[in-house]
Design a protein around this motif. Sequence first.
Motif, PDB file in Angstrom:
ATOM      1  N   THR A 183     -12.038 -11.937  13.992  1.00 10.96           N
ATOM      2  CA  THR A 183     -10.581 -11.902  13.818  1.00 10.96           C
ATOM      3  C   THR A 183     -10.245 -11.630  12.356  1.00 10.96           C
ATOM      4  O   THR A 183      -9.418 -10.767  12.031  1.00 10.96           O
ATOM      5  N   VAL A 184     -10.890 -12.378  11.467  1.00 11.36           N
ATOM      6  CA  VAL A 184     -10.666 -12.198  10.031  1.00 11.36           C
ATOM      7  C   VAL A 184     -11.051 -10.782   9.609  1.00 11.36           C
ATOM      8  O   VAL A 184     -10.358 -10.148   8.801  1.00 11.36           O
ATOM      9  N   TYR A 185     -12.137 -10.268  10.153  1.00 14.63           N
ATOM     10  CA  TYR A 185     -12.599  -8.909   9.845  1.00 14.63           C
ATOM     11  C   TYR A 185     -11.481  -7.897  10.106  1.00 14.63           C
ATOM     12  O   TYR A 185     -11.159  -7.060   9.251  1.00 14.63           O
ATOM     13  N   GLY A 186     -10.865  -7.970  11.286  1.00 13.09           N
ATOM     14  CA  GLY A 186      -9.770  -7.058  11.605  1.00 13.09           C
ATOM     15  C   GLY A 186      -8.561  -7.287  10.724  1.00 13.09           C
ATOM     16  O   GLY A 186      -7.856  -6.331  10.353  1.00 13.09           O
ATOM     17  N   MET A 187      -8.298  -8.533  10.378  1.00 12.69           N
ATOM     18  CA  MET A 187      -7.161  -8.837   9.502  1.00 12.69           C
ATOM     19  C   MET A 187      -7.357  -8.238   8.114  1.00 12.69           C
ATOM     20  O   MET A 187      -6.415  -7.727   7.504  1.00 12.69           O
ATOM     21  N   VAL A 188      -8.587  -8.298   7.604  1.00 13.21           N
ATOM     22  CA  VAL A 188      -8.861  -7.723   6.288  1.00 13.21           C
ATOM     23  C   VAL A 188      -8.710  -6.203   6.332  1.00 13.21           C
ATOM     24  O   VAL A 188      -8.141  -5.599   5.412  1.00 13.21           O
ATOM     25  N   GLN A 189      -9.209  -5.567   7.383  1.00 15.28           N
ATOM     26  CA  GLN A 189      -9.025  -4.118   7.513  1.00 15.28           C
ATOM     27  C   GLN A 189      -7.541  -3.751   7.479  1.00 15.28           C
ATOM     28  O   GLN A 189      -7.135  -2.805   6.781  1.00 15.28           O
ATOM     29  N   ALA A 190      -6.749  -4.469   8.241  1.00 15.33           N
ATOM     30  CA  ALA A 190      -5.310  -4.188   8.281  1.00 15.33           C
ATOM     31  C   ALA A 190      -4.671  -4.425   6.916  1.00 15.33           C
ATOM     32  O   ALA A 190      -3.807  -3.655   6.476  1.00 15.33           O
ATOM     33  N   THR A 191      -5.088  -5.473   6.234  1.00 13.05           N
ATOM     34  CA  THR A 191      -4.538  -5.777   4.920  1.00 13.05           C
ATOM     35  C   THR A 191      -4.862  -4.674   3.927  1.00 13.05           C
ATOM     36  O   THR A 191      -3.985  -4.212   3.174  1.00 13.05           O
ATOM     37  N   LEU A 192      -6.112  -4.246   3.913  1.00 16.69           N
ATOM     38  CA  LEU A 192      -6.515  -3.206   2.969  1.00 16.69           C
ATOM     39  C   LEU A 192      -5.783  -1.901   3.250  1.00 16.69           C
ATOM     40  O   LEU A 192      -5.300  -1.230   2.329  1.00 16.69           O
ATOM     41  N   PHE A 193      -5.668  -1.527   4.527  1.00 12.61           N
ATOM     42  CA  PHE A 193      -4.939  -0.314   4.880  1.00 12.61           C
ATOM     43  C   PHE A 193      -3.472  -0.423   4.449  1.00 12.61           C
ATOM     44  O   PHE A 193      -2.903   0.519   3.885  1.00 12.61           O
ATOM     45  N   ALA A 194      -2.867  -1.586   4.698  1.00 15.33           N
ATOM     46  CA  ALA A 194      -1.469  -1.782   4.326  1.00 15.33           C
ATOM     47  C   ALA A 194      -1.285  -1.768   2.812  1.00 15.33           C
ATOM     48  O   ALA A 194      -0.268  -1.278   2.307  1.00 15.33           O
ATOM     49  N   GLN A 195      -2.258  -2.289   2.068  1.00 13.71           N
ATOM     50  CA  GLN A 195      -2.192  -2.233   0.613  1.00 13.71           C
ATOM     51  C   GLN A 195      -2.137  -0.781   0.135  1.00 13.71           C
ATOM     52  O   GLN A 195      -1.388  -0.443  -0.784  1.00 13.71           O
ATOM     53  N   VAL A 196      -2.965   0.072   0.755  1.00 12.03           N
ATOM     54  CA  VAL A 196      -2.980   1.477   0.354  1.00 12.03           C
ATOM     55  C   VAL A 196      -1.646   2.136   0.686  1.00 12.03           C
ATOM     56  O   VAL A 196      -1.078   2.872  -0.134  1.00 12.03           O
ATOM     57  N   LEU A 197      -1.111   1.874   1.898  1.00  8.55           N
ATOM     58  CA  LEU A 197       0.197   2.428   2.253  1.00  8.55           C
ATOM     59  C   LEU A 197       1.271   1.974   1.268  1.00  8.55           C
ATOM     60  O   LEU A 197       2.144   2.754   0.871  1.00  8.55           O
ATOM     61  N   MET A 198       1.216   0.720   0.879  1.00  2.24           N
ATOM     62  CA  MET A 198       2.207   0.189  -0.054  1.00  2.24           C
ATOM     63  C   MET A 198       2.127   0.918  -1.388  1.00  2.24           C
ATOM     64  O   MET A 198       3.146   1.280  -1.992  1.00  2.24           O
ATOM     65  N   GLU A 199       0.891   1.163  -1.831  1.00  2.16           N
ATOM     66  CA  GLU A 199       0.687   1.817  -3.119  1.00  2.16           C
ATOM     67  C   GLU A 199       1.109   3.284  -3.078  1.00  2.16           C
ATOM     68  O   GLU A 199       1.598   3.821  -4.080  1.00  2.16           O
ATOM     69  N   VAL A 200       0.931   3.951  -1.948  1.00  4.98           N
ATOM     70  CA  VAL A 200       1.315   5.360  -1.833  1.00  4.98           C
ATOM     71  C   VAL A 200       2.794   5.545  -2.131  1.00  4.98           C
ATOM     72  O   VAL A 200       3.201   6.492  -2.812  1.00  4.98           O
ATOM     73  N   GLY A 201       3.613   4.646  -1.624  1.00  2.00           N
ATOM     74  CA  GLY A 201       5.057   4.794  -1.788  1.00  2.00           C
ATOM     75  C   GLY A 201       5.684   5.426  -0.559  1.00  2.00           C
ATOM     76  O   GLY A 201       5.022   5.663   0.455  1.00  2.00           O
ATOM     77  N   PRO A 202       6.961   5.744  -0.616  1.00  2.00           N
ATOM     78  CA  PRO A 202       7.668   6.228   0.576  1.00  2.00           C
ATOM     79  C   PRO A 202       7.289   7.641   1.003  1.00  2.00           C
ATOM     80  O   PRO A 202       7.456   8.003   2.164  1.00  2.00           O
ATOM     81  N   ASP A 203       6.767   8.460   0.079  1.00  2.00           N
ATOM     82  CA  ASP A 203       6.413   9.838   0.415  1.00  2.00           C
ATOM     83  C   ASP A 203       4.971   9.877   0.916  1.00  2.00           C
ATOM     84  O   ASP A 203       4.027  10.128   0.153  1.00  2.00           O
ATOM     85  N   LEU A 204       4.815   9.636   2.214  1.00  2.00           N
ATOM     86  CA  LEU A 204       3.499   9.429   2.806  1.00  2.00           C
ATOM     87  C   LEU A 204       2.981  10.696   3.468  1.00  2.00           C
ATOM     88  O   LEU A 204       3.652  11.290   4.311  1.00  2.00           O
ATOM     89  N   ASP A 205       1.783  11.109   3.080  1.00  2.00           N
ATOM     90  CA  ASP A 205       1.061  12.149   3.818  1.00  2.00           C
ATOM     91  C   ASP A 205      -0.433  11.864   3.683  1.00  2.00           C
ATOM     92  O   ASP A 205      -0.849  11.002   2.904  1.00  2.00           O
ATOM     93  N   ARG A 206      -1.238  12.580   4.453  1.00  7.55           N
ATOM     94  CA  ARG A 206      -2.666  12.281   4.518  1.00  7.55           C
ATOM     95  C   ARG A 206      -3.363  12.496   3.179  1.00  7.55           C
ATOM     96  O   ARG A 206      -4.232  11.704   2.787  1.00  7.55           O
ATOM     97  N   GLU A 207      -3.037  13.573   2.492  1.00 14.09           N
ATOM     98  CA  GLU A 207      -3.706  13.862   1.228  1.00 14.09           C
ATOM     99  C   GLU A 207      -3.368  12.818   0.176  1.00 14.09           C
ATOM    100  O   GLU A 207      -4.248  12.351  -0.563  1.00 14.09           O
ATOM    101  N   THR A 208      -2.102  12.413   0.109  1.00 14.84           N
ATOM    102  CA  THR A 208      -1.705  11.397  -0.864  1.00 14.84           C
ATOM    103  C   THR A 208      -2.342  10.056  -0.537  1.00 14.84           C
ATOM    104  O   THR A 208      -2.696   9.282  -1.438  1.00 14.84           O
ATOM    105  N   LEU A 209      -2.492   9.765   0.742  1.00 16.34           N
ATOM    106  CA  LEU A 209      -3.166   8.529   1.150  1.00 16.34           C
ATOM    107  C   LEU A 209      -4.569   8.475   0.566  1.00 16.34           C
ATOM    108  O   LEU A 209      -4.976   7.464  -0.023  1.00 16.34           O
ATOM    109  N   LEU A 210      -5.336   9.555   0.723  1.00 16.21           N
ATOM    110  CA  LEU A 210      -6.710   9.553   0.231  1.00 16.21           C
ATOM    111  C   LEU A 210      -6.758   9.598  -1.295  1.00 16.21           C
ATOM    112  O   LEU A 210      -7.618   8.953  -1.908  1.00 16.21           O
ATOM    113  N   GLU A 211      -5.861  10.331  -1.910  1.00 15.31           N
ATOM    114  CA  GLU A 211      -5.805  10.343  -3.366  1.00 15.31           C
ATOM    115  C   GLU A 211      -5.563   8.929  -3.905  1.00 15.31           C
ATOM    116  O   GLU A 211      -6.198   8.502  -4.886  1.00 15.31           O
TER     117      GLU A 211
END
Length: 439
Positions: free
Chosen positions: A336-364
């Motif tokens: 359960t914790v494993y999945g929660m950490v994955q979701a947290t890390l993914f959400a952290q990246v989305l938060m850092e990207v900002g409102p202009d979200l696309d695949r290339e900016t996500l990976l950058e």
Amino acid sequence: MRSLGIVASALAVAVLAASCADPESADEAPAADDVTMGVTDDSVVIGTHQPLTGPASPGFVHVSTGASAVFDYINDNGGIHGRQIDYRVEDDAFDPAQTMDVTDKLIDEDEIFAMLGGLGTPTHESVIGELNEEGVPDLFVSSGALAWDQPEEYPYSYGFQVDYSREAKVQGSFIAENFAGDDVGLLYQNDDVGPASHSGIEQYLLDDIVAWEDYDPGVPELDGQVAALKESGADVAVCYCIPAFLGMAILQAQAIGYEPQWVAPSFGGDVEIVSQLIEEYAEGTPAEDVPPEAFTDGLIITAFLPMAAQTDDPWTAFYREIHDEYNDGAPFTDTTVYGMVQATLFAQVLMEVGPDLDRETLLETLNSQEWTGPGLVPFAATEDDHSGYSGVMVVQNRAGEEPELLQEPRVTDSDGGEILPFDLDRPAPEDVPLFGGTS
């Protein structure tokens, strides 16, 4: 720790994105329509393939429920930059053929923005090529195979859990130091888990290993393998096994009077799940009256994330709050914790990207900085290194108590490098911008 209401207050705050090299050349970049696939003004669609049924479902079914709980919590508190996370979970029953089918559905019908935490070595190997050809970010694969860390061949794929070789190196070094002179037997899954784990543990224990026994995850039987371990005289049994087969092995060993020191990796040593499985397997046998926790008492485990039983850890406590609200009635386990950490890390990246979200900016953005949070060891995600978490701690399960820390987390590589201590500035939940922090 702040209450859930307080730490949620900054969920909609934008953080400026950093930049670095584009993971693909301009000639190879997907069409403009593709880079925003799955993204609207008010949602982002992500997908995953998980073994909700089949031989790997015990234990691993909780990975997606953990991730779902974190995403539900985030969505209920405003989403990320005004977007709700639409998390699509498809059951592949741990069957590569079904993985290909459900991945096709996620890409072609659901039009996912990214794949998150696709689970399993043989299963994800069957779709990694397609995901990269389609330009779908393939983040935080739920497997310790080395295949996910090949940025030149698979620029869109990133590992998550510590790879099997690194984890086995730390285990081998620990066993060599603390069980010097003991014979060691290996029980392992007959896919990439075996060779990758062997390349790690054999660096420290090659002369001490007296048995190599493999199993097929599609064949729920270990009588012959466990009998061979006993016959070999192995004092330490290292089980590179998923939870169902670790539980089966421990119970079968008890049935034939074989009592080695069991050692399990992070992907198999979820004590809550293993104990539940042992209780289930013991029904109708002489062991059915033995408390299941007695079988796992003393089990040595390696781990790179906080464990469900480590109640003093701030991330475990925080996740327990979310779990109790969104997963009422389900067990709170290491997976359960494993999945929660994955979701947290993914959400952290989305938060850092900002409102202009696309695949290339996500990976950058993913490649652009060091990511800290729940993990106990450094996390690698750069243009040239897609390996994920880089080491493990060693603990021993104590029935009815918190796990005993036997060795602080250490890091290493997948080859012949040293195993080293490190310094990690690990934030608490309230220090993370996603959950209310300011830096």
